[in-house]
Motif scaffolding. Structure first.
Motif, PDB file in Angstrom:
ATOM      1  N   PHE A  59      26.949   9.707  59.944  1.00  0.00           N
ATOM      2  CA  PHE A  59      27.868   8.645  59.522  1.00  0.00           C
ATOM      3  C   PHE A  59      28.005   8.630  57.996  1.00  0.00           C
ATOM      4  O   PHE A  59      29.111   8.581  57.461  1.00  0.00           O
ATOM      5  CB  PHE A  59      27.393   7.276  60.015  1.00  0.00           C
ATOM      6  N   PHE A  60      26.863   8.695  57.309  1.00  0.00           N
ATOM      7  CA  PHE A  60      26.924   8.641  55.840  1.00  0.00           C
ATOM      8  C   PHE A  60      27.560   9.909  55.263  1.00  0.00           C
ATOM      9  O   PHE A  60      28.281   9.825  54.268  1.00  0.00           O
ATOM     10  CB  PHE A  60      25.546   8.364  55.238  1.00  0.00           C
ATOM     11  N   ALA A  61      27.304  11.047  55.909  1.00  0.00           N
ATOM     12  CA  ALA A  61      27.966  12.274  55.451  1.00  0.00           C
ATOM     13  C   ALA A  61      29.480  12.120  55.597  1.00  0.00           C
ATOM     14  O   ALA A  61      30.244  12.433  54.670  1.00  0.00           O
ATOM     15  CB  ALA A  61      27.462  13.474  56.261  1.00  0.00           C
ATOM     16  N   ALA A  62      29.922  11.583  56.747  1.00  0.00           N
ATOM     17  CA  ALA A  62      31.359  11.357  56.973  1.00  0.00           C
ATOM     18  C   ALA A  62      31.904  10.362  55.964  1.00  0.00           C
ATOM     19  O   ALA A  62      32.998  10.529  55.422  1.00  0.00           O
ATOM     20  CB  ALA A  62      31.591  10.862  58.403  1.00  0.00           C
ATOM     21  N   LEU A  63      31.108   9.311  55.685  1.00  0.00           N
ATOM     22  CA  LEU A  63      31.535   8.279  54.722  1.00  0.00           C
ATOM     23  C   LEU A  63      31.748   8.880  53.332  1.00  0.00           C
ATOM     24  O   LEU A  63      32.744   8.595  52.662  1.00  0.00           O
ATOM     25  CB  LEU A  63      30.485   7.161  54.668  1.00  0.00           C
TER      26      LEU A  63
END
Lengths: 113, 128
Positions: A59-63
């Motif tokens: 999720f944080f990588a995508a964010l």
């Protein structure tokens, strides 16, 4: 047309990361509405769970990818001098990169504890 | 000849005088909320770190988020997130040519504003 055509890769990354984050958001809302976090131990064991911590890291990588493409578009729309553009893009890229390292550190410390 | 005609055109760059279509307003809101959410990322990681590091940190965060003034700010952030998310879905559907006609696009823009407010209202009920 290849993925290296102007802007297409950025466009695709923006949409793929958006889809993942939307899915993750609904997943987390569903999860915490059915099993709420009662205390620290409970929350910590959530994050130590391999599946949940991996999903959160993605999720944080995508964010970060999503933020990069979005802020890059904003900078290119309003900053016309190439020096200003370079400074702003570099500052944004470096901040997002350090935030990514910081986030990884948080997750790794929980998983190895 | 043509150039001089073009140069005489009046320019209304006063944003208060321009009547913007709803699509433009939603688009600006999408960009504005995106930039604000971007600036909040470090706070999100900081909260994540504090909540996982120690039990005391976790308790302090619980107390912090129980304050009603904090919850009002949190609701504003939830509104921006909800608006950005639902309008993002509208943009993804536009990529698939769904809701692309002018009338459908205008209607959907209003719907996304409404949906964002409804989601925020739901969380207001939970948090306040």
């Amino acid at each position: 047309m290849t993925l290296h055509a102007h802007g297409l890769r950025a466009w695709l990354l923006q949409r793929m990361s958006a889809l993942y984050m939307t899915g993750y958001t609904f997943f987390v809302l569903f999860l915490f509405s059915s099993a709420s976090i009662s205390d620290y131990q409970n929350w910590h064991s959530w994050m130590a769970d391999p599946f949940f911590s991996l999903a959160t890291t993605i999720f944080f990588a995508a964010l970060l990818v999503h933020a990069w493409v979005g802020i890059r578009d904003v900078i290119m729309d309003y900053a016309h001098s190439s020096l200003l553009r370079f400074i702003l893009l570099t500052a944004t890229g470096l901040s997002l990169f350090s935030i990514g390292i910081w986030m990884l550190r948080v997750v790794i410390l929980v998983v190895i504890k | 000849m043509e150039m001089s005609e073009q140069q005489k055109r009046p320019k209304f760059l006063n944003l208060l005088k321009i009547r913007m279509p709803i699509g433009a307003i939603v688009s600006i809101a999408h960009r504005f909320s995106g930039v604000i959410l971007f600036m909040l990322i470090p706070f999100l990681i900081y909260i994540l770190e504090i909540s996982l590091k120690t039990e005391q940190g976790f308790q302090q965060l619980v107390e912090f988020f129980n304050r009603s003034d904090v919850r009002v700010v949190l609701l504003l952030i939830i509104w921006m997130f909800a608006h950005h998310l639902v309008n993002g879905i509208r943009l993804l559907l536009l990529d698939l040519d769904i809701g692309i006609s002018r009338s459908a696009s205008r209607l959907n823009s209003w719907l996304m504003i409404l949906l964002g407010i409804l989601i925020t209202a739901f969380f207001a009920g939970v948090l306040l």
